[in-house]
Design an enzyme around this catalytic site. Sequence first.
Site, PDB file in Angstrom:
ATOM      1  N   HIS A 318       0.806  -1.220   0.000  1.00 28.44           N
ATOM      2  CA  HIS A 318       0.000   0.000   0.000  1.00 28.44           C
ATOM      3  C   HIS A 318       0.838   1.270   0.000  1.00 28.44           C
ATOM      4  CE1 HIS A 318      -3.368  -2.696   0.968  1.00 28.44           C
ATOM      5  NE2 HIS A 318      -4.133  -1.726   0.535  1.00 28.44           N
ATOM      6  N   GLY A 319       2.110   1.175   0.306  1.00 25.30           N
ATOM      7  CA  GLY A 319       2.936   2.381   0.241  1.00 25.30           C
ATOM      8  C   GLY A 319       4.232   2.248   1.010  1.00 25.30           C
TER       9      GLY A 319
END
Length: 460
Positions: A318-319
């Site tokens: 997700h990051g």
Amino acid sequence: MGFSTNIFLFVFFPVFLLIYGISSTKCRPYILLFFSVIFYVWGSVKGSFVIGITAFVNYILGFLIAGSEGQRRKWITRISVSFNLLILICFKYMDFFAGTISRLSGRTFEVTFFRIIYPLGVSYFSFSAISYLIDIYRNEIKHEEKFHRFLLYMLMFPKITAGPIVRYKDLYSQLDCQKVSLKKSAEGARRFCIGLAKKVLIADQLGAIVDQIFSASPAEHLVSVAWLGAVCYMLQIYHDFSGYSDMAIGIGKICGFDFKENFNYPYISRSLTEFWRRWHISLSSWFRDYLYIPLGGNRRGNIYVNLSIVFLATGIWHGGEWHFVLWGIWNGVFLLFEKLLKRHCRVKAPDWLRILYTLIVVLLGWVFFRCGSVSMGIHYILKLFGIGRTAAGFAFHWYWSARLVLVIAAGILSCVPWKSVLRIKKQNMAVEYAVCLILLFLSILVVMSSTYNSFIYFKF
């Protein structure tokens, strides 16, 4: 060019539908590919060159895997997967590595090149390519011989920016034969209207409150305000992402494609395990099939290690920020807890208590997800339970209004499958389409009168 922008709703999409609708079946794949390229270049001009080259390399790698055997086949597959992971690491995580090295070394270390040409939707693109190559290696599919078909699979505009992660084996038979019909198109339009309403009538309205609350220090909030922000974000991220998925599935149906569902009312789950079977289904199933099972799956002795690796990877996916990593660990810890509890405890709690437990765990996890740092996430959660100092800040009534009550109520109601709850078997399609037209009208009014808020998952 998001699905809820004026340029998409009033220019790009109508022009595409007109040309696509009057074209022959033979021409439609080329029309869809042409508009998909325009869609992608509009959103990421510099990144389009990276995606184009990467797509061609993956196309060639598919041939190489299919044409090899034994150890050579295995090594080509490993190199192919590593190539796609390297692309993902370079463009998505280089800033994370640079920042970590800078903090550890005390020197400023920046990598601006990868940030400047960042390809939109690189996570979804990379995972689609990896699944394609591994499925060839497993002999589950044949390699694609026509480059335009492969490029269409990779760049198809309904799914390229934020999923769902559609696998080639689920789509290959549809690439040259889009079964467009009035019934299917009407269902697609209905689904698109529902998704658009989720985005602009619920997610964007809640987003304004969420941004105000989370932009301030947790110390400035009363406990009630902190809970309001957390609940609003919980509803916002669901309606934002499921709304996008609804629109993507709807556009796919209009074009004659069937994408698999990506959400199945996750907020009625009775455990975190069930939640992850209902939330972002395409990502969860991807990790299951291409990471969890290859690691050993549910074999006794490995299950806890395998789950830990999967949810660490989920957070990182997700990051490149530590708060995403912590969010993945948070989910992994509670999943391990549930596995242990299931093994050693035979007593089941009532459904309402299990749902409440799941909602609280998910809500606290979303706080880490939304906060820009680990420290802010921890302080925010402490504030939810009344721990920590409180400075002068806005009181609860500054945010509370009749409009917000209506939006929150609508958000909560749309999280429940009312047809199943009320056991409604017969659909009144005339009423459903009438409601969709009303939602479309209201959504367009909001889109035309407000600034655009991009989808949360565009950045992933």
